[in-house]
Design a protein around this motif. Sequence first.
Motif, PDB file in Angstrom:
ATOM      1  N   LEU A   1       5.742   3.754  -1.070  1.00 39.56           N
ATOM      2  CA  LEU A   1       4.857   2.291  -0.792  1.00 39.56           C
ATOM      3  C   LEU A   1       5.584   1.664   0.410  1.00 39.56           C
ATOM      4  N   ARG A   2       4.669   1.114   1.087  1.00 36.07           N
ATOM      5  CA  ARG A   2       5.187   0.084   1.955  1.00 36.07           C
ATOM      6  C   ARG A   2       4.922  -1.320   1.763  1.00 36.07           C
ATOM      7  N   LEU A   3       5.696  -2.126   2.173  1.00 37.78           N
ATOM      8  CA  LEU A   3       5.021  -3.684   2.124  1.00 37.78           C
ATOM      9  C   LEU A   3       5.243  -4.278   3.601  1.00 37.78           C
ATOM     10  N   ASP A   4       4.326  -4.674   4.090  1.00 35.84           N
ATOM     11  CA  ASP A   4       4.157  -5.339   5.395  1.00 35.84           C
ATOM     12  C   ASP A   4       4.017  -6.947   5.277  1.00 35.84           C
ATOM     13  N   SER A   5       4.790  -7.630   6.078  1.00 31.80           N
ATOM     14  CA  SER A   5       4.764  -8.840   5.852  1.00 31.80           C
ATOM     15  C   SER A   5       5.216  -9.681   7.311  1.00 31.80           C
ATOM     16  N   ALA A   6       5.038 -11.011   7.355  1.00 28.12           N
ATOM     17  CA  ALA A   6       5.744 -11.534   8.568  1.00 28.12           C
ATOM     18  C   ALA A   6       6.961 -11.055   8.658  1.00 28.12           C
ATOM     19  N   LEU A   7       7.747 -10.683   7.759  1.00 36.03           N
ATOM     20  CA  LEU A   7       9.141 -10.521   8.156  1.00 36.03           C
ATOM     21  C   LEU A   7       9.524  -9.038   8.444  1.00 36.03           C
ATOM     22  N   GLY A   8       8.437  -8.384   8.509  1.00 32.38           N
ATOM     23  CA  GLY A   8       8.556  -6.945   8.831  1.00 32.38           C
ATOM     24  C   GLY A   8       8.196  -6.030   7.808  1.00 32.38           C
ATOM     25  N   ALA A   9       8.422  -4.563   8.106  1.00 32.15           N
ATOM     26  CA  ALA A   9       7.860  -3.591   7.262  1.00 32.15           C
ATOM     27  C   ALA A   9       8.958  -3.002   6.403  1.00 32.15           C
ATOM     28  N   LEU A  10       8.610  -2.899   5.143  1.00 34.15           N
ATOM     29  CA  LEU A  10       9.814  -2.088   4.177  1.00 34.15           C
ATOM     30  C   LEU A  10       9.182  -1.103   3.632  1.00 34.15           C
TER      31      LEU A  10
ATOM     32  N   ARG B   1       0.877  -1.208   0.115  1.00 33.69           N
ATOM     33  CA  ARG B   1      -0.089  -0.147   0.132  1.00 33.69           C
ATOM     34  C   ARG B   1       0.774   1.215   0.162  1.00 33.69           C
ATOM     35  N   PRO B   2       0.374   2.477  -0.294  1.00 34.24           N
ATOM     36  CA  PRO B   2      -1.199   2.390  -1.082  1.00 34.24           C
ATOM     37  C   PRO B   2      -0.944   2.527  -2.580  1.00 34.24           C
TER      38      PRO B   2
END
Length: 279
Positions: A212-221, A173-174
């Motif tokens: 943009l940002r990518l959140d996942s089980a490995l953290g936020a980028l 997102r976004p």
Amino acid sequence: MTEAITLVTGFAHLTDLPCISLRHGNATAVISLYGAQLLSYQPSAGREVLWLSPQASWHNGTAIRGGVPICWPWFGPATKAFNPDNIVVPNHGLVRNRLWQLVSKQVSNNGVSVNLQLELNDLPHYSGTARLLLSVTLNDSLSLSLSCHSQIAQQAALHSYFKVGTIDSAVVRPLPSVYQDKVSNSLVNDAEVALKISTEVDRIYPQSASQLRLDSALGALGINQAGHDATVVWNPWQVKSSKMTDMPAEGYQQFVCVETARLTTNANALSVSQQLKPL
Ligand SMILES: O=P(O)(O)OC[C@H]1O[C@H](O)[C@H](O)[C@@H](O)[C@@H]1O
């Protein structure tokens, strides 16, 4: 010494691949000279940001599956603007399987950087020589910047494969509400600006944001982009993944591609960049 640039042979199972290893403090990165492809970015020890297929290969002209492949001068299949004589050409351009040259490097307390260059005189749509440059800088983030000054039709994508642990934990997102859906081949208007992936996804989002940002089980980028006119999000999902010889059948569970792209076919110089920063 905590800042270093070293030529190394091999990364992961690609044991004979010529690579450059970068270190800045606790952060490391590895770039393959084949394709000028970033294969690893670890902002801190043990935190890998990129996904590399365990079945990736670089022999027989194959593009390496994973890391950050560079698509240039066309994205996807070449259209007539890039391939006027309709010859057989690869998907995503000509540079994923070429050996690039290391032309300069810099080491300082502010970061380490390398410049890789490729000269091409065999473009199907241009009889001159085009020079493509990739700058890679590692400090408290990792920046990739691709440029070509020739006033020619050129598309590009920094086709990043991000490791996510499990795909159901990933949120991008976004994203703009309107996108070109390559799976259904239609234009979609979807109010949801946060994308979760639970099926095959192959979408072109025009006029995407610069942050943009990518959140996942490995953290936020954080994924910062510039010079782009679109972001492409791709996950092949189960059926396509199982048909790809360079990806394990369950490979689609482990990554999402968030690609910073310039897709206009106007004849302009090009400069497109992506900066990755753990949040
Ligand atoms: O298999 P490749 O040539 O590496 O392409 C992999 C994928 O790249 C992009 O994300 C495109 O939008 C997809 O349509 C394509 O399947």
